[in-house]
Design an enzyme around this catalytic site. Structure first.
Site, mmCIF file in Angstrom:
data_model
loop_
_atom_site.group_PDB
_atom_site.id
_atom_site.type_symbol
_atom_site.label_atom_id
_atom_site.label_comp_id
_atom_site.label_asym_id
_atom_site.label_seq_id
_atom_site.Cartn_x
_atom_site.Cartn_y
_atom_site.Cartn_z
ATOM 1 N N HIS A 27 0.809 -1.213 0.000
ATOM 2 C CA HIS A 27 0.000 0.000 0.000
ATOM 3 C C HIS A 27 0.849 1.274 0.000
ATOM 4 C CE1 HIS A 27 -3.817 1.794 -0.085
ATOM 5 N NE2 HIS A 27 -4.454 0.983 0.746
ATOM 6 N N ASP A 62 -2.072 1.893 -4.880
ATOM 7 C CA ASP A 62 -3.360 2.264 -4.299
ATOM 8 C C ASP A 62 -4.386 1.180 -4.582
ATOM 9 O OD1 ASP A 62 -2.313 4.674 -3.437
ATOM 10 O OD2 ASP A 62 -2.856 5.718 -5.294
#
Length: 440
Positions: A412, A416
């Site tokens: 992450h 995204d």
């Protein structure tokens, strides 16, 4: 006689030390020139070391799991004539060590056996079974001593003929039954059936007993543990799962296999790889490696696809180079070649490094969904799950369809959620209309 010191050579991977995975020899063994003596693990592969001389082993560097620096002593061998240090200068000739020195400095023989599977295992079912003494019945009576039972100083087994007959029918060795009184009774047989050691008769559903095992985490298993721990410790994972209708894809795969000739049989993986490679140019953040210490993300133009492969030594990740330039048949051949090389320990170090994205599949064990762990320093890993047939709506009709979930885990910090989901949807579009896999 003289002492030859074989030093661990530079294996050529820029490493400073290697781990002892297993010995093929022990102190006192005679070895011949070019005979395998040890398996050494580097950061990338396991390398088999061979003896450069013939002689008798007098000293080993350590136990499986120990680290040995490059250029330090690995094995000392007593040879005829003059000897020195192998793979480097220094040892010169020296008198052989005393028996007391060898015993004090050398690990015990119990840990010097071959441990190619990265552990020393004890299997109680492979232990030699002692022969049970024969027993004979001598007519009627409440408790009789069979003539053969007293042989060798064995304690006599007392049981009635009825108990003996029942034990014989059930396949129970009476020497394994512990009596609660002065003799073995039916209640003791019942207790043995319920709580016994499992030697002899075992009722349906009862599993065989197993001894506790203490397995040293070394070699490939330790490297896997370290890499997985580092991945989970440093990378904030998230996982996205989507369902894909692969009915048309499975029909196409069946047609291609029917006319494949001498080419390898296609599984789902080559077709999935083609779809991934066609979709990745629009999502370059997924085909990337993140150096978190330097704070640099490298987006790769070529897809060097890691293929997670289960081996006897543990999970290995051989790499399909330039996967985007290969067709389905070439991918199928390379998948089989690399998997065979990894499972037989013949994969080269450059075939086990440099991946930019990893594909992991459990085949028929694929489950409903997975949350795969990222192969650091990559930023994504993809896992197809098993194909199952279920009823689905097509308009107002209910038809049978072949469905497969596709899982992706991402870093992450780099990827995204929107990007990961959009990439999977692009792959889904290609797999559900597989003709697009073969057009530009």
């Amino acid at each position: 006689m003289a002492l030859f010191t074989f030093k661990l050579p530079d294996i050529g991977e820029g490493i400073s030390e290697a781990e002892i995975v297993g010995w093929h020899i022990k102190v006192g063994d005679r070895v011949e020139e070019d005979q395998p003596i040890a398996d050494m693990m580097t950061d990338k592969a396991t390398v088999e070391m061979e003896s450069p001389v013939a002689g008798v082993v007098v000293r080993l560097a350590g136990e499986p799991g120990d680290q040995v620096p490059i250029g330090s002593m690995l094995v000392e061998i007593e040879v005829e004539g003059e000897a020195g240090a192998g793979t480097g200068a220094g040892a010169g000739t020296a008198p052989p060590p005393s028996k007391e020195t060898i015993e004090a400095e050398t690990p015990g023989e119990a840990v010097m056996e071959d441990v190619r599977q990265d552990s020393v295992r004890t299997d109680p079912e492979k232990a030699p079974a002692s022969a049970a003494p024969s027993r004979t019945e001598e007519g009627e009576g409440s408790a009789r001593l069979d003539p053969n039972e007293a042989k060798g100083g064995a304690e006599p087994i007392l049981a009635s003929p009825a108990v003996r007959a029942r034990a014989k029918e059930l396949g129970i060795d009476l020497s394994q039954v512990k009596p609660t009184g002065d003799r073995i009774r039916h209640a003791d047989l019942d207790a043995y059936l319920l709580y016994g050691s499992g030697q002899g008769y075992r009722p349906a559903g009862r599993s065989a007993p197993r001894a506790d095992e203490a397995i040293k985490v070394i070699g490939m298993r330790r490297r896997i543990a370290e890499n997985m721990a580092a991945s989970k410790r440093h990378i904030p994972h998230f996982t996205y799962v989507e369902e894909i209708d692969v009915t048309a894809l499975e029909d196409l795969r069946a047609q291609l296999n029917a006319g494949r000739g001498d080419r390898p049989k296609l599984t789902m993986l080559p077709l999935l790889i083609v779809a991934m490679c066609k979709a990745l140019p629009d999502f370059p953040m997924l085909n990337a490696r993140y150096d978190d210490e330097a704070g640099v993300v490298t987006r790769h133009g070529s897809v060097h696809l890691g293929l997670a492969t289960q081996t006897d030594a543990g999970l290995m990740v051989p790499v399909i180079r330039d996967a985007q330039d290969r067709n389905v048949w070439q991918l199928a051949s390379e998948i089989r070649r690399l998997a065979d090389a990894a499972r037989t320990g013949k994969a080269k170090s450059d075939e086990l490094s440099g991946s930019t994205l990893t594909l992991t599949s459990l085949g028929p064990l694929g489950g409903i969904a997975t949350t795969p762990v990222i192969n650091r320093p990559e930023v994504a890993i993809i896992g197809p799950n098993r194909v199952i047939e279920r009823p689905v709506f097509r308009g107002k009709e209910v038809v049978a369809a072949k469905l497969m979930n596709l899982s992706i885990s991402c870093d992450h910090r780099v990827v995204d959620g929107w990007d990961a989901a959009s990439f999977v949807q692009a792959v889904r579009k290609l797999l559900e209309a597989p003709a697009f896999l073969f057009v530009d």
